[in-house]
Design a protein around this motif. Structure first.
Motif, PDB file in Angstrom:
ATOM      1  N   SER A 113      -3.743 -62.941  44.948  1.00 29.08           N
ATOM      2  CA  SER A 113      -3.101 -62.417  45.783  1.00 29.08           C
ATOM      3  C   SER A 113      -2.856 -60.768  44.685  1.00 29.08           C
ATOM      4  O   SER A 113      -1.918 -59.910  45.178  1.00 29.08           O
ATOM      5  CB  SER A 113      -2.036 -62.954  45.902  1.00 29.08           C
ATOM      6  OG  SER A 113      -1.517 -63.066  44.569  1.00 29.08           O
ATOM      7  N   PHE A 119      -3.986 -61.033  51.158  1.00 27.23           N
ATOM      8  CA  PHE A 119      -4.578 -62.255  51.535  1.00 27.23           C
ATOM      9  C   PHE A 119      -3.101 -63.249  51.532  1.00 27.23           C
ATOM     10  O   PHE A 119      -2.051 -62.905  51.247  1.00 27.23           O
ATOM     11  CB  PHE A 119      -4.977 -62.881  50.413  1.00 27.23           C
ATOM     12  CG  PHE A 119      -6.818 -62.532  50.456  1.00 27.23           C
ATOM     13  CD1 PHE A 119      -7.583 -63.504  50.421  1.00 27.23           C
ATOM     14  CD2 PHE A 119      -7.266 -61.516  50.431  1.00 27.23           C
ATOM     15  CE1 PHE A 119      -8.895 -63.419  50.993  1.00 27.23           C
ATOM     16  CE2 PHE A 119      -8.645 -60.357  50.375  1.00 27.23           C
ATOM     17  CZ  PHE A 119      -9.824 -62.000  50.900  1.00 27.23           C
ATOM     18  N   ALA A 123      -3.670 -67.075  48.291  1.00 27.59           N
ATOM     19  CA  ALA A 123      -3.939 -66.989  47.487  1.00 27.59           C
ATOM     20  C   ALA A 123      -3.416 -66.418  46.090  1.00 27.59           C
ATOM     21  O   ALA A 123      -4.112 -66.272  44.834  1.00 27.59           O
ATOM     22  CB  ALA A 123      -4.216 -64.994  48.432  1.00 27.59           C
TER      23      ALA A 123
END
Length: 378
Positions: A113, A119, A123
């Motif tokens: 992330s 995402f 993530a």
């Protein structure tokens, strides 16, 4: 169609291809003769074939080529013939990540992330280490494109066929992966070989370095090692000299199968190289030309799951035992190319095999070739 396969392999050494192909000792001559017989069925101008190198202690014991690089043109395979490496590409992607980590530009524990907040929330629990060691839990991007009817499974096929209407790029692959609502399993809970993880890693290298992945590889790995015939194929479709055509047997003949709609997606695949350049790569891994030894050793250390159990995967390499010795390796299968680099570090011994026929049993060939030499010289 089956998912693309990915294989394993190899060693370390001194400088680059200034190492000599020396006169073999008697046991090595016997091993070379056995390898010649092993590849005998492919040592013909009317079949695809393979390029093989055997290296010990920084010396090439054997460098031989068998069969044809291009049946239509009658071009034979040579040590400078370029093959698509398939998943052998992953060790170069991992090296790029390791170089950036060593320079303090990223950390293996960084979450996905951090680089791609698009995402979903899961993530935040997927780290770069999970991506490197195939424990992230993401599905394969090719299957996602098929599920959304963006491409079909009618590949690989001839480059003379009509191309698909949609040919995704790596950024397209990243985008479709970011749409996945839930991973296949929690990060770190199990091992599952993943092409998608390495596609994402290549995109992270681009974001962190500010360079196209092809340029980063060229400037930080290929050029420093003198791998002048090695390059990444991406959406720019660079021209590649002395390129082997890949084949499969069909209806009593060999058919070229060099086209897929996802040929421009890179990171898990996409590098083209030659036997000579792969020997340079192998030897450089004995040095600190690219990263420090401690950094490289992590690539050859098996990962661990959340429960503490070990996996077979380091960073871009499989780590296991074979023939009674420790082995690091990787292979690659894409289109009709079948490749492997197998290294036995304690023996300073490596076998490199590049082939252009989809029916070629690479693992069997490299295992037998390794056995011929290692059992002759225990």
């Amino acid at each position: 169609m089956k998912k693309p396969i990915c294989l394993l392999v190899l060693v370390f050494a001194s400088s680059l291809l200034s190492f000599a192909q020396t006169s073999p000792i008697a046991d090595d001559r016997a091993a070379i003769e056995k390898v010649d017989r092993l590849f005998g069925p492919w040592n013909r101008p009317d079949t695809p074939g393979a390029a093989v190198a055997v290296i010990r202690d920084g010396r090439i014991l054997m460098e031989k080529c068998y069969g044809s690089a291009d049946l239509g043109k009658g071009t034979l395979i040579g040590p400078d013939t370029a093959f698509r490496l398939g998943s052998v590409t992953k060790q170069f992607t991992a090296m790029a990540v390791m170089q950036l980590a060593e320079r303090g530009k990223l950390s293996y524990e960084d979450p996905l992330s951090k680089y791609f907040p698009v995402f979903p929330a899961y993530a935040r629990k997927i780290t770069l280490r999970h991506l490197l060691q195939h424990t992230a839990g993401l599905p394969e991007y090719e299957a996602l494109f098929v599920a959304q009817d963006k491409i079909d499974w009618n590949w690989p096929r001839s480059v003379k066929s009509e191309p698909s209407a949609f040919e995704p790029t790596s950024k397209d692959a990243l985008e479709i992966l970011a749409q996945v609502e839930e991973p296949r399993f929690a990060a770190g809970s199990r091992y599952e070989y993943s092409n998608s993880g390495y596609v994402i890693l290549a995109q992270i290298v681009e974001r962190v370095s500010g360079q196209p992945f092809a340029r980063f590889l060229r400037e930080n790995i290929f050029q420093p090692l003198g791998m002048d015939r090695t390059c990444l194929s991406d959406q720019t479709r660079p021209g590649i000299q002395k390129l082997a055509t890949s084949y499969r047997a069909e209806g009593g003949a060999y058919k070229d199968i060099d086209y897929t709609p996802v040929n421009a997606v890179y990171g898990a695949d996409g590098i083209y190289s030659t036997l000579e350049d792969m020997c340079r790569w192998d030897q450089a891994l004995y040095t600190e030309k690219l990263v420090k030894r401690a950094t490289l050793e992590e690539a050859f250390t098996p990962g661990r799951l959340n429960d503490g159990s070990a996996t077979c995967s380091g960073f871009g390499w499989r780590v296991d035992q074979a023939l009674g010795f420790g082995r690091v390796s990787h292979g690659g299968a894409w289109l009709g190319f079948r490749n492997a680099i197998v290294r036995f570090p304690d023996q300073r011994f490596t076998v490199i095999l590049l082939a252009n026929h989809g029916g070629f049993n690479v693992i069997d060939f490299v295992t037998q070739a390794s056995r011929f030499f290692l059992q002759a010289n225990p």
